[in-house]
Motif scaffolding. Structure first.
Motif, PDB file in Angstrom:
ATOM      1  N   TYR A 169      74.047  29.409   2.215  1.00  0.00           N
ATOM      2  CA  TYR A 169      73.621  29.038   0.226  1.00  0.00           C
ATOM      3  C   TYR A 169      72.811  28.244   0.683  1.00  0.00           C
ATOM      4  CZ  TYR A 169      78.125  31.279  -0.154  1.00  0.00           C
ATOM      5  OH  TYR A 169      79.381  31.953  -0.616  1.00  0.00           O
ATOM      6  N   MET A 170      71.464  28.572   0.873  1.00  0.00           N
ATOM      7  CA  MET A 170      70.374  27.869   0.610  1.00  0.00           C
ATOM      8  C   MET A 170      70.315  26.407  -0.575  1.00  0.00           C
ATOM      9  SD  MET A 170      66.700  28.205   1.748  1.00  0.00           S
ATOM     10  CE  MET A 170      65.649  28.854   0.321  1.00  0.00           C
ATOM     11  N   VAL A 171      70.771  25.348  -0.379  1.00  0.00           N
ATOM     12  CA  VAL A 171      70.605  24.417  -1.661  1.00  0.00           C
ATOM     13  C   VAL A 171      69.258  23.500  -1.200  1.00  0.00           C
ATOM     14  CG1 VAL A 171      71.936  22.586  -3.038  1.00  0.00           C
ATOM     15  CG2 VAL A 171      72.801  24.180  -1.615  1.00  0.00           C
ATOM     16  N   LYS A 172      67.973  24.141  -2.349  1.00  0.00           N
ATOM     17  CA  LYS A 172      66.881  23.422  -2.716  1.00  0.00           C
ATOM     18  C   LYS A 172      66.399  22.526  -3.614  1.00  0.00           C
ATOM     19  CE  LYS A 172      61.862  24.101  -1.505  1.00  0.00           C
ATOM     20  NZ  LYS A 172      62.374  23.520  -0.427  1.00  0.00           N
ATOM     21  N   PHE A 173      66.833  20.956  -3.466  1.00  0.00           N
ATOM     22  CA  PHE A 173      66.981  20.292  -4.023  1.00  0.00           C
ATOM     23  C   PHE A 173      65.387  19.821  -4.834  1.00  0.00           C
ATOM     24  CE2 PHE A 173      70.623  19.424  -1.481  1.00  0.00           C
ATOM     25  CZ  PHE A 173      71.525  19.128  -2.782  1.00  0.00           C
ATOM     26  N   GLU A 174      65.297  19.767  -6.214  1.00  0.00           N
ATOM     27  CA  GLU A 174      63.945  18.896  -7.078  1.00  0.00           C
ATOM     28  C   GLU A 174      63.983  18.357  -5.569  1.00  0.00           C
ATOM     29  OE1 GLU A 174      64.254  18.901 -10.357  1.00  0.00           O
ATOM     30  OE2 GLU A 174      64.258  20.335 -11.201  1.00  0.00           O
ATOM     31  N   GLU A 175      62.290  17.824  -5.914  1.00  0.00           N
ATOM     32  CA  GLU A 175      61.409  16.710  -5.132  1.00  0.00           C
ATOM     33  C   GLU A 175      62.069  15.395  -5.815  1.00  0.00           C
ATOM     34  OE1 GLU A 175      59.773  14.855  -2.485  1.00  0.00           O
ATOM     35  OE2 GLU A 175      59.474  16.695  -2.383  1.00  0.00           O
ATOM     36  N   SER A 176      62.497  15.444  -6.710  1.00  0.00           N
ATOM     37  CA  SER A 176      62.949  13.538  -7.723  1.00  0.00           C
ATOM     38  C   SER A 176      63.861  13.307  -7.337  1.00  0.00           C
ATOM     39  CB  SER A 176      62.580  14.319  -8.930  1.00  0.00           C
ATOM     40  OG  SER A 176      63.680  15.499  -9.669  1.00  0.00           O
ATOM     41  N   VAL A 177      64.724  14.505  -6.471  1.00  0.00           N
ATOM     42  CA  VAL A 177      66.603  14.243  -5.730  1.00  0.00           C
ATOM     43  C   VAL A 177      66.226  13.455  -4.666  1.00  0.00           C
ATOM     44  CG1 VAL A 177      68.171  15.264  -5.491  1.00  0.00           C
ATOM     45  CG2 VAL A 177      67.389  15.729  -7.110  1.00  0.00           C
ATOM     46  N   VAL A 178      65.634  14.201  -4.109  1.00  0.00           N
ATOM     47  CA  VAL A 178      65.000  12.687  -2.514  1.00  0.00           C
ATOM     48  C   VAL A 178      64.725  12.104  -2.479  1.00  0.00           C
ATOM     49  CG1 VAL A 178      63.522  14.078  -0.131  1.00  0.00           C
ATOM     50  CG2 VAL A 178      65.195  16.110  -1.599  1.00  0.00           C
ATOM     51  N   THR A 179      63.801  11.613  -3.900  1.00  0.00           N
ATOM     52  CA  THR A 179      62.575  10.666  -3.935  1.00  0.00           C
ATOM     53  C   THR A 179      63.022   9.176  -4.328  1.00  0.00           C
ATOM     54  OG1 THR A 179      60.760  11.755  -4.419  1.00  0.00           O
ATOM     55  CG2 THR A 179      60.938  10.041  -4.864  1.00  0.00           C
ATOM     56  N   ARG A 180      64.534  10.334  -5.370  1.00  0.00           N
ATOM     57  CA  ARG A 180      65.705   9.643  -5.634  1.00  0.00           C
ATOM     58  C   ARG A 180      66.320   8.444  -4.751  1.00  0.00           C
ATOM     59  NH1 ARG A 180      69.514  11.770  -9.964  1.00  0.00           N
ATOM     60  NH2 ARG A 180      70.508  12.562  -8.214  1.00  0.00           N
ATOM     61  N   ASP A 181      67.831   9.376  -3.930  1.00  0.00           N
ATOM     62  CA  ASP A 181      68.098   9.177  -2.752  1.00  0.00           C
ATOM     63  C   ASP A 181      67.142   8.249  -2.159  1.00  0.00           C
ATOM     64  OD1 ASP A 181      70.565  10.099  -2.249  1.00  0.00           O
ATOM     65  OD2 ASP A 181      69.672  10.706  -0.388  1.00  0.00           O
ATOM     66  N   LYS A 182      66.429   8.219  -1.617  1.00  0.00           N
ATOM     67  CA  LYS A 182      65.827   7.925  -0.956  1.00  0.00           C
ATOM     68  C   LYS A 182      65.050   5.856  -1.496  1.00  0.00           C
ATOM     69  CE  LYS A 182      62.525  10.657   1.881  1.00  0.00           C
ATOM     70  NZ  LYS A 182      61.293  10.788   1.908  1.00  0.00           N
ATOM     71  N   GLN A 183      65.414   6.192  -2.415  1.00  0.00           N
ATOM     72  CA  GLN A 183      65.229   4.265  -3.180  1.00  0.00           C
ATOM     73  C   GLN A 183      66.750   3.857  -3.554  1.00  0.00           C
ATOM     74  OE1 GLN A 183      63.327   6.231  -6.975  1.00  0.00           O
ATOM     75  NE2 GLN A 183      61.244   6.240  -6.169  1.00  0.00           N
ATOM     76  N   LEU A 184      67.228   4.805  -3.583  1.00  0.00           N
ATOM     77  CA  LEU A 184      68.824   3.961  -3.853  1.00  0.00           C
ATOM     78  C   LEU A 184      69.168   3.724  -2.417  1.00  0.00           C
ATOM     79  CD1 LEU A 184      71.235   6.886  -5.736  1.00  0.00           C
ATOM     80  CD2 LEU A 184      70.809   4.526  -6.748  1.00  0.00           C
TER      81      LEU A 184
END
Length: 187
Positions: A169-184
């Motif tokens: 299962y290839m899970v491709k997150f929206e860019e905003s998810v990765v950006t938010r995670d980095k900020q957290l």
């Protein structure tokens, strides 16, 4: 109350995380085969059939997150990307299929992409696919469930199922998810 004076839990009241596989595998296989047949009767091509299965999976996934997070976790949801992925791989997968998914990997090429792997998905196990539809992977139904769970918990993603070492299962997150995670993580 029952005659004995003790309250008996209905199957709908029992916690999902402590289920004992109370659904007969034979019944599940028959029901899922009928779902595939239903979608096939409404489809002209394999891609169209897979889209229908994926959409049905999304509907199931939306109901499951409501059920799971309200009943099991009192509304508490994950806030970090890795936490939600580990939840899906272990706890959620186990509630659905009685075991954890086989593997979770992060893509080397794209920081927004993860792979969830399962050698022998239950949804493919009892489905016989005709030769002219050999590209059909019924695991797109599970991909729809996973997509709904991730998106419904605040981690918008597109999830697709591919034949690779079983099913990946290839899970491709929206860019905003990765950006938010980095900020957290920076906090």
């Amino acid at each position: 109350m029952s005659l004995s004076g003790r309250y008996r839990l209905n199957i709908l009241d029992k916690p999902l995380s402590r289920g004992k596989g109370e659904v007969s595998l034979t019944c599940f296989a028959l029901l899922f085969a009928e779902i595939v047949q239903y979608c096939q009767n409404k489809s002209q091509t394999v891609p169209e059939l897979q889209i229908r299965l994926h959409e049905l999976g999304r509907k199931v996934g939306l109901k499951l997150i409501d059920l799971y997070f309200v009943r099991e976790r009192s509304g508490k949801r994950e806030t970090k990307l890795l936490s939600i992925l580990l939840f899906v791989k272990s706890t959620f997968w186990k509630a659905l299929f009685g075991k954890e998914a086989d593997k979770l990997e992060h893509s080397n090429d794209d920081e927004n992409t993860y792979y969830l792997m399962e050698k022998e998905p239950l949804v493919n196990k009892y489905i016989s696919v005709p030769r002219d539809k050999s590209s059909l992977n019924c695991a797109v139904f599970v991909a729809g469930i996973v997509e709904a769970v991730l998106t419904g918990t605040g981690f918008p993603a597109k999830v697709t199922a591919h034949w690779h070492k079983g099913t990946t299962y290839m899970v491709k997150f929206e860019e905003s998810v990765v950006t938010r995670d980095k900020q957290l993580e920076e906090r």
